[in-house]
Scaffold this motif. Structure first.
Motif, PDB file in Angstrom:
ATOM      1  N   VAL A 243       0.463   2.394   9.898  1.00 60.79           N
ATOM      2  CA  VAL A 243      -0.127   1.139  10.377  1.00 60.79           C
ATOM      3  C   VAL A 243      -0.722   0.343   9.208  1.00 60.79           C
ATOM      4  O   VAL A 243      -0.600  -0.882   9.159  1.00 60.79           O
ATOM      5  CB  VAL A 243      -1.172   1.391  11.497  1.00 60.79           C
ATOM      6  CG1 VAL A 243      -1.848   0.089  11.919  1.00 60.79           C
ATOM      7  CG2 VAL A 243      -0.509   2.050  12.707  1.00 60.79           C
ATOM      8  N   ALA A 244      -1.328   1.036   8.242  1.00 63.74           N
ATOM      9  CA  ALA A 244      -1.856   0.336   7.054  1.00 63.74           C
ATOM     10  C   ALA A 244      -0.723  -0.374   6.314  1.00 63.74           C
ATOM     11  O   ALA A 244      -0.870  -1.530   5.902  1.00 63.74           O
ATOM     12  CB  ALA A 244      -2.572   1.320   6.128  1.00 63.74           C
ATOM     13  N   GLN A 245       0.413   0.293   6.165  1.00 68.11           N
ATOM     14  CA  GLN A 245       1.542  -0.326   5.478  1.00 68.11           C
ATOM     15  C   GLN A 245       2.106  -1.493   6.295  1.00 68.11           C
ATOM     16  O   GLN A 245       2.470  -2.530   5.741  1.00 68.11           O
ATOM     17  CB  GLN A 245       2.639   0.701   5.201  1.00 68.11           C
ATOM     18  CG  GLN A 245       3.789   0.115   4.393  1.00 68.11           C
ATOM     19  CD  GLN A 245       4.785   1.160   3.953  1.00 68.11           C
ATOM     20  OE1 GLN A 245       4.920   2.217   4.551  1.00 68.11           O
ATOM     21  NE2 GLN A 245       5.509   0.861   2.875  1.00 68.11           N
ATOM     22  N   LYS A 246       2.151  -1.337   7.603  1.00 67.63           N
ATOM     23  CA  LYS A 246       2.628  -2.405   8.487  1.00 67.63           C
ATOM     24  C   LYS A 246       1.762  -3.662   8.312  1.00 67.63           C
ATOM     25  O   LYS A 246       2.267  -4.784   8.262  1.00 67.63           O
ATOM     26  CB  LYS A 246       2.556  -1.902   9.939  1.00 67.63           C
ATOM     27  CG  LYS A 246       3.556  -2.473  10.881  1.00 67.63           C
ATOM     28  CD  LYS A 246       3.472  -1.716  12.218  1.00 67.63           C
ATOM     29  CE  LYS A 246       4.355  -2.355  13.241  1.00 67.63           C
ATOM     30  NZ  LYS A 246       4.251  -1.706  14.552  1.00 67.63           N
TER      31      LYS A 246
ATOM     32  N   ALA B 257       5.255 -11.332  -0.299  1.00 71.95           N
ATOM     33  CA  ALA B 257       5.158 -10.480  -1.491  1.00 71.95           C
ATOM     34  C   ALA B 257       4.032 -10.969  -2.402  1.00 71.95           C
ATOM     35  O   ALA B 257       3.939 -12.170  -2.674  1.00 71.95           O
ATOM     36  CB  ALA B 257       6.480 -10.492  -2.246  1.00 71.95           C
ATOM     37  N   PRO B 258       3.175 -10.063  -2.861  1.00 69.02           N
ATOM     38  CA  PRO B 258       2.076 -10.471  -3.742  1.00 69.02           C
ATOM     39  C   PRO B 258       2.595 -11.035  -5.063  1.00 69.02           C
ATOM     40  O   PRO B 258       3.654 -10.650  -5.554  1.00 69.02           O
ATOM     41  CB  PRO B 258       1.310  -9.164  -3.986  1.00 69.02           C
ATOM     42  CG  PRO B 258       1.751  -8.236  -2.916  1.00 69.02           C
ATOM     43  CD  PRO B 258       3.140  -8.630  -2.549  1.00 69.02           C
ATOM     44  N   LYS B 259       1.823 -11.951  -5.630  1.00 72.35           N
ATOM     45  CA  LYS B 259       2.138 -12.476  -6.954  1.00 72.35           C
ATOM     46  C   LYS B 259       1.818 -11.420  -8.008  1.00 72.35           C
ATOM     47  O   LYS B 259       1.252 -10.373  -7.690  1.00 72.35           O
ATOM     48  CB  LYS B 259       1.336 -13.753  -7.209  1.00 72.35           C
ATOM     49  CG  LYS B 259       1.709 -14.878  -6.258  1.00 72.35           C
ATOM     50  CD  LYS B 259       0.802 -16.069  -6.457  1.00 72.35           C
ATOM     51  CE  LYS B 259       1.149 -17.126  -5.395  1.00 72.35           C
ATOM     52  NZ  LYS B 259       0.070 -18.052  -5.151  1.00 72.35           N
TER      53      LYS B 259
ATOM     54  N   ILE C 221      -2.933  -6.489  -2.448  1.00 74.57           N
ATOM     55  CA  ILE C 221      -3.375  -6.604  -1.054  1.00 74.57           C
ATOM     56  C   ILE C 221      -3.840  -5.220  -0.607  1.00 74.57           C
ATOM     57  O   ILE C 221      -3.115  -4.234  -0.754  1.00 74.57           O
ATOM     58  CB  ILE C 221      -2.236  -7.099  -0.144  1.00 74.57           C
ATOM     59  CG1 ILE C 221      -1.772  -8.490  -0.576  1.00 74.57           C
ATOM     60  CG2 ILE C 221      -2.681  -7.108   1.321  1.00 74.57           C
ATOM     61  CD1 ILE C 221      -0.494  -8.955   0.115  1.00 74.57           C
ATOM     62  N   ILE C 222      -5.058  -5.158  -0.080  1.00 73.00           N
ATOM     63  CA  ILE C 222      -5.605  -3.900   0.432  1.00 73.00           C
ATOM     64  C   ILE C 222      -5.617  -3.977   1.956  1.00 73.00           C
ATOM     65  O   ILE C 222      -6.211  -4.903   2.530  1.00 73.00           O
ATOM     66  CB  ILE C 222      -7.047  -3.644  -0.059  1.00 73.00           C
ATOM     67  CG1 ILE C 222      -7.100  -3.599  -1.588  1.00 73.00           C
ATOM     68  CG2 ILE C 222      -7.605  -2.353   0.556  1.00 73.00           C
ATOM     69  CD1 ILE C 222      -8.517  -3.489  -2.153  1.00 73.00           C
ATOM     70  N   THR C 223      -4.962  -3.017   2.599  1.00 66.40           N
ATOM     71  CA  THR C 223      -5.023  -2.899   4.055  1.00 66.40           C
ATOM     72  C   THR C 223      -5.426  -1.477   4.397  1.00 66.40           C
ATOM     73  O   THR C 223      -5.220  -0.552   3.603  1.00 66.40           O
ATOM     74  CB  THR C 223      -3.672  -3.226   4.724  1.00 66.40           C
ATOM     75  OG1 THR C 223      -2.662  -2.372   4.183  1.00 66.40           O
ATOM     76  CG2 THR C 223      -3.282  -4.682   4.524  1.00 66.40           C
TER      77      THR C 223
ATOM     78  N   GLU D  46       3.054  -6.378  -6.603  1.00 65.03           N
ATOM     79  CA  GLU D  46       4.367  -7.047  -6.663  1.00 65.03           C
ATOM     80  C   GLU D  46       5.523  -6.061  -6.653  1.00 65.03           C
ATOM     81  O   GLU D  46       6.649  -6.419  -6.318  1.00 65.03           O
ATOM     82  CB  GLU D  46       4.454  -7.939  -7.903  1.00 65.03           C
ATOM     83  CG  GLU D  46       4.678  -7.137  -9.184  1.00 65.03           C
ATOM     84  CD  GLU D  46       3.737  -7.457 -10.313  1.00 65.03           C
ATOM     85  OE1 GLU D  46       4.177  -8.145 -11.240  1.00 65.03           O
ATOM     86  OE2 GLU D  46       2.582  -7.017 -10.250  1.00 65.03           O
ATOM     87  N   HIS D  47       5.249  -4.791  -7.025  1.00 70.14           N
ATOM     88  CA  HIS D  47       6.328  -3.813  -7.153  1.00 70.14           C
ATOM     89  C   HIS D  47       6.500  -2.919  -5.935  1.00 70.14           C
ATOM     90  O   HIS D  47       7.629  -2.630  -5.536  1.00 70.14           O
ATOM     91  CB  HIS D  47       6.099  -2.913  -8.371  1.00 70.14           C
ATOM     92  CG  HIS D  47       5.981  -3.670  -9.658  1.00 70.14           C
ATOM     93  ND1 HIS D  47       6.996  -4.436 -10.164  1.00 70.14           N
ATOM     94  CD2 HIS D  47       4.946  -3.785 -10.526  1.00 70.14           C
ATOM     95  CE1 HIS D  47       6.611  -4.990 -11.297  1.00 70.14           C
ATOM     96  NE2 HIS D  47       5.363  -4.616 -11.543  1.00 70.14           N
ATOM     97  N   THR D  48       5.416  -2.456  -5.375  1.00 68.60           N
ATOM     98  CA  THR D  48       5.529  -1.418  -4.346  1.00 68.60           C
ATOM     99  C   THR D  48       4.271  -1.328  -3.489  1.00 68.60           C
ATOM    100  O   THR D  48       3.286  -2.034  -3.732  1.00 68.60           O
ATOM    101  CB  THR D  48       5.812  -0.050  -5.018  1.00 68.60           C
ATOM    102  OG1 THR D  48       6.147   0.907  -4.009  1.00 68.60           O
ATOM    103  CG2 THR D  48       4.609   0.447  -5.812  1.00 68.60           C
ATOM    104  N   CYS D  49       4.307  -0.437  -2.517  1.00 73.08           N
ATOM    105  CA  CYS D  49       3.135  -0.097  -1.699  1.00 73.08           C
ATOM    106  C   CYS D  49       2.661   1.291  -2.101  1.00 73.08           C
ATOM    107  O   CYS D  49       3.453   2.239  -2.137  1.00 73.08           O
ATOM    108  CB  CYS D  49       3.493  -0.093  -0.217  1.00 73.08           C
ATOM    109  SG  CYS D  49       3.784  -1.715   0.482  1.00 73.08           S
ATOM    110  N   HIS D  50       1.388   1.403  -2.415  1.00 73.29           N
ATOM    111  CA  HIS D  50       0.782   2.692  -2.749  1.00 73.29           C
ATOM    112  C   HIS D  50       0.020   3.151  -1.505  1.00 73.29           C
ATOM    113  O   HIS D  50      -0.959   2.512  -1.117  1.00 73.29           O
ATOM    114  CB  HIS D  50      -0.158   2.557  -3.944  1.00 73.29           C
ATOM    115  CG  HIS D  50       0.504   1.997  -5.162  1.00 73.29           C
ATOM    116  ND1 HIS D  50       1.091   2.785  -6.120  1.00 73.29           N
ATOM    117  CD2 HIS D  50       0.693   0.709  -5.565  1.00 73.29           C
ATOM    118  CE1 HIS D  50       1.605   2.020  -7.076  1.00 73.29           C
ATOM    119  NE2 HIS D  50       1.375   0.757  -6.760  1.00 73.29           N
TER     120      HIS D  50
END
Length: 193
Positions: free
Chosen positions: A55-58, A65-67, A72-74, A118-122
């Protein structure tokens, strides 16, 4: 170290939670708040930790897409009682049933976090085991009437007076129960800046 993060990154907290905002302020992070409504449903076959991260990733993927210098923190916090997920209560009866079920027992509070650059989701999560005292019906009803806990997973806030009288013991991060595993977030931010 926080100065390095503030100097190098434009942080967006994608959460309306006043508790998460306060925790980031206390950490010393500079950030802006943006929100998007999303469908928070999830597949049935996920574990509680997988649900929180999913859900956090959703939530993070609802944004463009971030610059280059943005993060972005969710986050998403769930309460799991014997693998049964307790979300946010929809009404007084629902809140009472949740708190009554937690009374005298241990449960897990899991907060999934997604840091999207900009590259990925951690993705990562915090997991805190919380044990409640045995609660009276009167105490539960008083809390629901006074605090209106309808925006809280499991129908309670550990930082409120209810947490002071209901929580017998915790194993893990207190801040994770508030809605953000701050120690993990800090470490991950340092890794990716």
């Amino acid at each position: 170290m926080i100065e390095n993060i503030n100097k190098n990154k434009d942080i967006i907290l994608a959460s309306g939670s006043p508790r998460r905002q306060e925790l980031l302020r206390q950490l010393g992070l500079s950030f802006s708040v943006q929100q998007k409504k999303i469908d928070e449903s999830f597949p049935d076959n996920l574990t509680p930790a997988e649900i929180a991260e999913y859900v956090a990733q959703k939530k993070a993927m609802a944004f463009p897409a971030p610059k280059k210098n943005q993060i972005i923190i969710t986050a998403d916090t769930i309460v799991a009682l014997n693998e049964h997920i307790l979300g946010k209560p929809t009404n007084k009866k629902d809140a009472f049933e949740m708190l009554n079920a937690l009374s005298g027992k241990s449960h897990h509070v899991i907060t999934g976090v997604c840091l999207r650059n900009e590259h990925t989701c951690h993705l990562f999560h915090g997991n805190t085991k919380v044990t409640f005292e045995k609660l009276t019906n009167e105490l539960i009803e008083q809390y629901i009437e006074q605090e209106q806990p309808y925006d809280k997973a499991g129908a309670y806030g550990i930082q409120e007076w209810f947490g002071m009288v209901a929580v017998k013991h915790i194993e893990g991060s207190y801040y994770n129960v508030m809605g953000l595993p701050v120690h993990l977030l800090y470490r991950k931010l340092l890794e990716i800046i």
